[in-house]
Design a protein around this motif. Structure first.
Motif, mmCIF file in Angstrom:
data_model
loop_
_atom_site.group_PDB
_atom_site.id
_atom_site.type_symbol
_atom_site.label_atom_id
_atom_site.label_comp_id
_atom_site.label_asym_id
_atom_site.label_seq_id
_atom_site.Cartn_x
_atom_site.Cartn_y
_atom_site.Cartn_z
ATOM 1 N N ARG A 101 0.759 -0.971 -0.061
ATOM 2 C CA ARG A 101 0.119 0.252 0.057
ATOM 3 C C ARG A 101 0.821 1.396 0.048
ATOM 4 N NH1 ARG A 101 -3.172 -3.331 3.935
ATOM 5 N NH2 ARG A 101 -5.418 -3.775 2.705
ATOM 6 N N ASP A 102 2.074 0.935 0.505
ATOM 7 C CA ASP A 102 2.975 2.508 0.282
ATOM 8 C C ASP A 102 3.694 2.371 -0.911
ATOM 9 O OD1 ASP A 102 4.584 0.145 0.987
ATOM 10 O OD2 ASP A 102 5.625 1.167 2.166
ATOM 11 N N THR A 315 3.526 1.980 12.955
ATOM 12 C CA THR A 315 4.308 2.249 11.800
ATOM 13 C C THR A 315 4.467 0.993 11.007
ATOM 14 O OG1 THR A 315 6.388 2.392 12.853
ATOM 15 C CG2 THR A 315 4.962 4.653 12.617
ATOM 16 N N ARG A 355 -2.515 7.343 0.370
ATOM 17 C CA ARG A 355 -3.641 6.641 0.391
ATOM 18 C C ARG A 355 -4.296 6.495 1.722
ATOM 19 N NH1 ARG A 355 -4.641 1.781 -2.156
ATOM 20 N NH2 ARG A 355 -2.505 1.949 -3.712
ATOM 21 N N MET A 365 -5.649 3.026 7.843
ATOM 22 C CA MET A 365 -4.234 3.259 7.403
ATOM 23 C C MET A 365 -4.288 4.486 6.661
ATOM 24 S SD MET A 365 -3.540 0.769 4.215
ATOM 25 C CE MET A 365 -3.950 1.219 2.650
ATOM 26 N N VAL A 367 -1.350 6.877 4.412
ATOM 27 C CA VAL A 367 0.105 6.713 4.118
ATOM 28 C C VAL A 367 0.636 8.144 3.159
ATOM 29 C CG1 VAL A 367 1.277 5.416 2.502
ATOM 30 C CG2 VAL A 367 -0.248 4.309 3.551
ATOM 31 N N THR A 368 1.608 8.606 3.626
ATOM 32 C CA THR A 368 2.237 9.687 2.907
ATOM 33 C C THR A 368 3.494 9.173 2.261
ATOM 34 O OG1 THR A 368 3.683 10.280 4.629
ATOM 35 C CG2 THR A 368 1.363 11.146 4.894
ATOM 36 N N TYR A 372 4.165 5.354 7.031
ATOM 37 C CA TYR A 372 2.963 4.493 6.745
ATOM 38 C C TYR A 372 2.333 4.212 8.144
ATOM 39 C CZ TYR A 372 0.465 -0.118 5.061
ATOM 40 O OH TYR A 372 -0.468 -0.971 4.902
ATOM 41 N N TYR A 373 1.064 5.003 8.546
ATOM 42 C CA TYR A 373 0.467 4.674 9.918
ATOM 43 C C TYR A 373 -0.772 3.563 9.818
ATOM 44 C CZ TYR A 373 2.848 8.851 11.814
ATOM 45 O OH TYR A 373 3.614 9.649 12.178
#
Length: 399
Positions: A101-102, A315, A355, A365, A367-368, A372-373
């Protein structure tokens, strides 16, 4: 450092043998335990993309049992955090294409294309996640483009009953019928005559399921324990008092702090001895609450619109999940999310997010480009409302 892409052909003969062995000797047992009826189908093409609706964790098994073929399935990156199961079965045998996803979607598409070029069929569930409300979810326009660009055959697959066997929001299996079948196989030559839009329409039509419409027609029973437990992971706003976070489930009961009281039946519908049923099913309830949540978000004049406590914050780096706070606070603001962790506040402007998505039972979640949190909560909650907020407050259509 990123790993090199694995060779799709690696151990292909071993993998095919293992799949044949499992289907031959364990397929009937899987179907018997799941009370599933799967219609056998022999694909006309060696290489294809199989696309089905996603209502059950066993969908990939149903699809391989039906076709008796080794299919490499696209799966979310949470599988890569499942320890032994992933590293031995999935990674060693190379049977899954992980959607990280990242990473940009182009990375996933490249992996799918490499697999198809190696002559290996690919299976994907175009919705991305198991349905939360019983209806086939949003299918991206990119799905049709992938099929068109691949130059291989398309097989569509439809499963009915899986939602009631184990709704995504529950932790308890039920016993009840599941029926699965291939809808149709489309040749590369046939697909070449369709536009991307027409292929998307074919996919949406072939795999669409409304579990509650089907259930009203067939009236099957899905028996089990604690039938209502954790349904507040899906329905988050009370239709009587319109409050969020006041619904609580236990055993077969769902009740609100305002006094609204329902039971969840073996037919998959809500019931009430007081004749207080406002919505008798999760799907209709969900459609109503989405509209109410949208009004609440857009009509609010406050900078901080909604707050939810008891967040477990992780994370994720290289598919390794690390707990950094076990009692955080998540805030939905007009232009950002805020995560408050032990006196520190992390601000994530909506414009910085690559995302935003709910995952698993109730994880959420963010995501930058840099982080990714993954957030879970210590008590049952809906993560869908958290995802919906980003779409609504940024002017996107939530589907």
């Amino acid at each position: 450092m990123d790993k090199k892409p694995r060779n799709p052909r690696r151990h292909i003969h071993l993998i095919k043998f293992v799949v044949w062995f499992v289907i031959t000797f364990f397929g009937k047992k899987v179907l018997r335990n799941a009370n599933a009826e799967v219609e056998a189908y022999t694909p006309k093409h060696d290489t294809f993309i199989l696309i089905g609706n996603h209502s059950d964790v066993l969908d990939p098994a149903y699809q391989m049992i039906s076709t008796k073929r080794y299919i490499k399935f696209v799966a979310a990156d949470f599988l890569a955090r499942q320890g032994f199961i992933y590293h031995f079965i999935l990674e060693t045998l190379n049977t899954v294409i992980i959607k990280e996803r990242d990473k940009p979607s182009s990375v996933l598409i490249d992996n799918i294309m490499r697999t198809l070029k190696a002559g290996i069929p690919v299976g994907l569930h175009a919705e991305g996640i198991i349905t939360s409300n019983g209806e086939t979810g949003f299918i991206s326009d990119n799905t049709g483009k992938l099929v068109k660009d691949s130059g291989v055959a398309l097989i569509t697959f439809r499963a009915v009953g899986g939602y009631f066997r184990r709704p995504r929001w529950t932790s308890h299996l039920r016993k009840g019928p599941v029926h699965c079948r291939v809808v149709r196989e489309y040749s590369p030559e046939e697909l070449a005559n369709y536009s991307v839009e027409e292929i998307n329409e074919i996919i949406r039509r072939d795999i669409y399921v409304n579990a509650f419409e089907e259930q009203r027609m067939h009236q099957n029973k899905y028996t089990g324990e604690k039938l209502a437990e954790y349904v507040e992971r899906s329905v988050y706003m009370c239709p009587k008092c319109h409050k969020i976070g006041t619904l609580h489930s236990h055993d077969d009961v769902l009740e609100c702090e305002c006094g609204y009281y329902l039971t969840y039946g073996e037919d998959g519908f809500f019931h009430s001895d007081k004749n207080e049923v406002i919505y008798d099913n999760v799907l209709d309830w969900d459609k109503w609450q989405r509209n109410e949540w949208k009004k609440m978000l857009l009509d609010s004049t406050d900078d901080i619109i909604f707050t939810e406590d008891k967040q477990k914050v992780y994370t994720v780096v290289n598919n390794e999940q690390t707990l950094i706070c076990d009692n955080g606070i998540l805030k939905i603001c007009k232009d950002r999310y805020e995560i408050e962790m032990e006196g520190e506040t992390v601000k994530l402007p909506y414009t910085s997010l690559r995302r935003v998505q709910n995952a698993s039972f109730q994880e959420f979640m963010l995501v930058t480009d840099d982080v990714y949190y993954m957030l879970d909560r210590q008590v049952p909650r809906s993560s869908f409302k958290l995802t919906e907020a980003w779409y609504i407050l940024t002017g996107r259509e939530y589907k």
